[in-house]
Design a protein around this motif. Sequence first.
Motif, PDB file in Angstrom:
ATOM      1  N   HIS A   1      58.480 159.706  41.735  1.00  0.00           N
ATOM      2  CA  HIS A   1      58.919 159.821  40.365  1.00  0.00           C
ATOM      3  C   HIS A   1      58.689 158.264  39.877  1.00  0.00           C
ATOM      4  O   HIS A   1      58.925 157.255  40.578  1.00  0.00           O
ATOM      5  N   GLY A   2      58.199 158.351  38.726  1.00  0.00           N
ATOM      6  CA  GLY A   2      57.864 157.068  37.920  1.00  0.00           C
ATOM      7  C   GLY A   2      56.734 156.466  38.293  1.00  0.00           C
ATOM      8  O   GLY A   2      56.235 155.188  37.806  1.00  0.00           O
ATOM      9  N   LYS A   3      55.879 157.123  39.262  1.00  0.00           N
ATOM     10  CA  LYS A   3      54.774 156.331  39.519  1.00  0.00           C
ATOM     11  C   LYS A   3      53.601 156.933  38.695  1.00  0.00           C
ATOM     12  O   LYS A   3      53.597 158.344  38.125  1.00  0.00           O
ATOM     13  N   THR A   4      52.233 156.326  38.563  1.00  0.00           N
ATOM     14  CA  THR A   4      51.143 156.589  37.768  1.00  0.00           C
ATOM     15  C   THR A   4      50.372 157.962  38.319  1.00  0.00           C
ATOM     16  O   THR A   4      49.938 157.513  39.487  1.00  0.00           O
ATOM     17  N   ILE A   5      50.121 158.993  37.978  1.00  0.00           N
ATOM     18  CA  ILE A   5      49.137 159.844  38.136  1.00  0.00           C
ATOM     19  C   ILE A   5      47.747 159.370  37.882  1.00  0.00           C
ATOM     20  O   ILE A   5      46.793 159.593  38.557  1.00  0.00           O
ATOM     21  N   GLY A   6      47.695 159.057  36.566  1.00  0.00           N
ATOM     22  CA  GLY A   6      46.268 158.744  36.072  1.00  0.00           C
ATOM     23  C   GLY A   6      46.490 158.478  34.431  1.00  0.00           C
ATOM     24  O   GLY A   6      47.536 158.103  34.116  1.00  0.00           O
ATOM     25  N   ILE A   7      45.465 158.815  33.718  1.00  0.00           N
ATOM     26  CA  ILE A   7      45.252 158.188  32.555  1.00  0.00           C
ATOM     27  C   ILE A   7      44.669 159.445  31.505  1.00  0.00           C
ATOM     28  O   ILE A   7      43.857 160.358  32.035  1.00  0.00           O
ATOM     29  N   MET A   8      45.152 159.805  30.402  1.00  0.00           N
ATOM     30  CA  MET A   8      44.631 160.736  29.438  1.00  0.00           C
ATOM     31  C   MET A   8      44.059 160.248  28.468  1.00  0.00           C
ATOM     32  O   MET A   8      44.549 159.149  27.768  1.00  0.00           O
ATOM     33  N   TYR A   9      42.903 160.526  27.982  1.00  0.00           N
ATOM     34  CA  TYR A   9      42.212 160.257  26.924  1.00  0.00           C
ATOM     35  C   TYR A   9      41.824 161.408  25.962  1.00  0.00           C
ATOM     36  O   TYR A   9      41.425 162.477  26.612  1.00  0.00           O
ATOM     37  N   ILE A  10      42.441 161.379  24.523  1.00  0.00           N
ATOM     38  CA  ILE A  10      42.001 162.516  23.731  1.00  0.00           C
ATOM     39  C   ILE A  10      41.422 161.950  22.415  1.00  0.00           C
ATOM     40  O   ILE A  10      42.079 161.557  21.436  1.00  0.00           O
TER      41      ILE A  10
ATOM     42  N   GLY B   1      38.341 173.864  21.129  1.00  0.00           N
ATOM     43  CA  GLY B   1      36.824 172.880  21.376  1.00  0.00           C
ATOM     44  C   GLY B   1      37.151 171.551  21.796  1.00  0.00           C
ATOM     45  O   GLY B   1      36.227 170.928  22.445  1.00  0.00           O
ATOM     46  N   ASP B   2      38.264 170.929  21.336  1.00  0.00           N
ATOM     47  CA  ASP B   2      38.516 169.438  21.376  1.00  0.00           C
ATOM     48  C   ASP B   2      38.424 169.202  23.170  1.00  0.00           C
ATOM     49  O   ASP B   2      39.091 170.013  23.883  1.00  0.00           O
ATOM     50  N   LYS B   3      37.836 168.068  23.329  1.00  0.00           N
ATOM     51  CA  LYS B   3      37.997 167.820  24.798  1.00  0.00           C
ATOM     52  C   LYS B   3      39.087 166.758  25.050  1.00  0.00           C
ATOM     53  O   LYS B   3      39.626 166.047  24.155  1.00  0.00           O
ATOM     54  N   ILE B   4      39.742 167.077  26.324  1.00  0.00           N
ATOM     55  CA  ILE B   4      40.919 166.103  26.648  1.00  0.00           C
ATOM     56  C   ILE B   4      40.544 165.818  28.063  1.00  0.00           C
ATOM     57  O   ILE B   4      40.121 166.598  28.947  1.00  0.00           O
TER      58      ILE B   4
ATOM     59  N   GLY C   1      38.834 161.110  40.310  1.00  0.00           N
ATOM     60  CA  GLY C   1      37.970 161.480  39.307  1.00  0.00           C
ATOM     61  C   GLY C   1      38.285 161.565  37.978  1.00  0.00           C
ATOM     62  O   GLY C   1      39.500 161.593  37.521  1.00  0.00           O
ATOM     63  N   TYR C   2      37.184 162.389  37.138  1.00  0.00           N
ATOM     64  CA  TYR C   2      37.638 162.894  35.621  1.00  0.00           C
ATOM     65  C   TYR C   2      37.578 164.261  35.492  1.00  0.00           C
ATOM     66  O   TYR C   2      36.696 165.030  36.024  1.00  0.00           O
ATOM     67  N   TYR C   3      38.783 164.794  35.028  1.00  0.00           N
ATOM     68  CA  TYR C   3      38.592 166.177  34.770  1.00  0.00           C
ATOM     69  C   TYR C   3      38.716 166.548  33.319  1.00  0.00           C
ATOM     70  O   TYR C   3      39.448 165.924  32.551  1.00  0.00           O
ATOM     71  N   THR C   4      37.644 167.415  32.786  1.00  0.00           N
ATOM     72  CA  THR C   4      37.559 167.668  31.486  1.00  0.00           C
ATOM     73  C   THR C   4      38.158 168.809  31.001  1.00  0.00           C
ATOM     74  O   THR C   4      37.833 169.802  31.400  1.00  0.00           O
ATOM     75  N   TYR C   5      39.071 168.941  30.306  1.00  0.00           N
ATOM     76  CA  TYR C   5      39.824 170.237  29.553  1.00  0.00           C
ATOM     77  C   TYR C   5      39.426 170.459  28.070  1.00  0.00           C
ATOM     78  O   TYR C   5      39.154 169.379  27.379  1.00  0.00           O
ATOM     79  N   VAL C   6      39.401 171.570  27.796  1.00  0.00           N
ATOM     80  CA  VAL C   6      38.990 171.679  26.533  1.00  0.00           C
ATOM     81  C   VAL C   6      39.950 172.804  25.866  1.00  0.00           C
ATOM     82  O   VAL C   6      40.741 173.657  26.511  1.00  0.00           O
TER      83      VAL C   6
ATOM     84  N   SER D   1      35.082 159.671  40.602  1.00  0.00           N
ATOM     85  CA  SER D   1      35.054 158.544  40.194  1.00  0.00           C
ATOM     86  C   SER D   1      33.731 157.956  40.385  1.00  0.00           C
ATOM     87  O   SER D   1      33.396 156.985  39.450  1.00  0.00           O
ATOM     88  N   SER D   2      33.096 158.041  41.618  1.00  0.00           N
ATOM     89  CA  SER D   2      31.910 157.368  41.724  1.00  0.00           C
ATOM     90  C   SER D   2      30.785 157.719  41.015  1.00  0.00           C
ATOM     91  O   SER D   2      29.864 156.997  40.951  1.00  0.00           O
ATOM     92  N   ALA D   3      30.999 158.784  40.360  1.00  0.00           N
ATOM     93  CA  ALA D   3      29.876 159.178  39.267  1.00  0.00           C
ATOM     94  C   ALA D   3      29.736 158.605  37.985  1.00  0.00           C
ATOM     95  O   ALA D   3      28.992 158.696  37.242  1.00  0.00           O
ATOM     96  N   GLY D   4      31.100 157.876  37.533  1.00  0.00           N
ATOM     97  CA  GLY D   4      31.284 157.133  36.390  1.00  0.00           C
ATOM     98  C   GLY D   4      31.750 158.307  35.330  1.00  0.00           C
ATOM     99  O   GLY D   4      32.060 159.425  35.647  1.00  0.00           O
ATOM    100  N   PRO D   5      32.369 157.672  34.393  1.00  0.00           N
ATOM    101  CA  PRO D   5      33.235 158.539  33.331  1.00  0.00           C
ATOM    102  C   PRO D   5      32.524 159.392  32.543  1.00  0.00           C
ATOM    103  O   PRO D   5      31.039 159.064  32.338  1.00  0.00           O
ATOM    104  N   PRO D   6      32.764 160.489  32.105  1.00  0.00           N
ATOM    105  CA  PRO D   6      32.145 161.242  30.744  1.00  0.00           C
ATOM    106  C   PRO D   6      31.712 159.948  29.811  1.00  0.00           C
ATOM    107  O   PRO D   6      32.503 159.221  29.220  1.00  0.00           O
ATOM    108  N   SER D   7      30.617 160.359  29.080  1.00  0.00           N
ATOM    109  CA  SER D   7      29.974 159.370  28.160  1.00  0.00           C
ATOM    110  C   SER D   7      31.036 159.250  27.061  1.00  0.00           C
ATOM    111  O   SER D   7      30.948 158.207  26.419  1.00  0.00           O
ATOM    112  N   GLU D   8      31.719 160.450  26.600  1.00  0.00           N
ATOM    113  CA  GLU D   8      32.562 160.138  25.453  1.00  0.00           C
ATOM    114  C   GLU D   8      33.855 159.110  25.666  1.00  0.00           C
ATOM    115  O   GLU D   8      34.216 158.640  24.506  1.00  0.00           O
ATOM    116  N   ILE D   9      34.260 158.839  26.830  1.00  0.00           N
ATOM    117  CA  ILE D   9      35.374 157.964  26.982  1.00  0.00           C
ATOM    118  C   ILE D   9      34.971 156.688  27.866  1.00  0.00           C
ATOM    119  O   ILE D   9      35.699 156.007  28.202  1.00  0.00           O
TER     120      ILE D   9
END
Length: 274
Positions: free
Chosen positions: A111-120, A182-185, A192-197, A255-263
């Motif tokens: 509890h209270g620890k970081t899971i990750g980061i969200m970009y919208i 259609g917006d990416k989240i 790694g990076y997970y892309t949701y629509v 993560s080793s592949a790098g982030p999606p270009s949009e972020i």
Amino acid sequence: MRGDPVADQQTTAAAAVPSARGTQRKPPRGRLTASDILRKISQVLGELLITAGIVLLLFVGWELWWTNVEADAKQTEAVKSFAQEFAGPVTPAVSQATDYGPPVVGTAPAHGKTIGIMYIPRFGPDYTRPIIEGTDQDVLDTLGLGHYGNTSMPGALGNFAVAGHRQTHGAVLDNIHTLVPGDKIYVQTPDGYYTYVFRNNQIVLPSQTDVLMPVPTQPGVTPRESILTMTSCNPRFGSQERIIAYSVLEGWQPSSAGPPSEIATQVAQAQGKG
């Protein structure tokens, strides 16, 4: 010569009888009349109302401004700490069409620890918010997006659900109503990076907790998709309802592949490389 005795007696008697005006005596000094008391009560009430108004304005200012300032500072610190601890390539992935196999699913932290980061991106080029385990006030009022502990983790089948304030304490989901199908989240974790629509939103009562089920609002159904559910108060300046935003996992990359270009720019900035 002496005056008329009868006239003198009449004059003396008349002087002894008080006039009609004389009977309306003014109250003794220091004694308040009913009108004086009402006037003073009105003055006191007026001053109390003015004071209450000033206190209310200060409270509203604290809620809508200062809580955001404090929360933004803590969230920025959490983002930088996470990004630097799990630093990976910031150069965009060569091909986002690459199949990296089934998503890696991490374990929920304490509890209270970081899971990750969200970009919208829909929320602006600077929207970078931490995702913290838990939805208690100590998380939502300071650290931003809180993960419902009884829901899935990013990338897993089922429902990965988070909550966030809309107007105060960082206002992390203030613009949730602006999402368009259609917006990416993007969700970044150590893996790694997970892309949701984004798919759709829904307005429900606060008591409708079935939106957190593995398949939202469908009890007992086995999930076949990886869903991201974001919940916040509705309307923007109230809490009579909840607005729910649903998105579906489109893909992931390690993560080793790098982030999606949009972020990529935001990822670099979070790591202090932008």
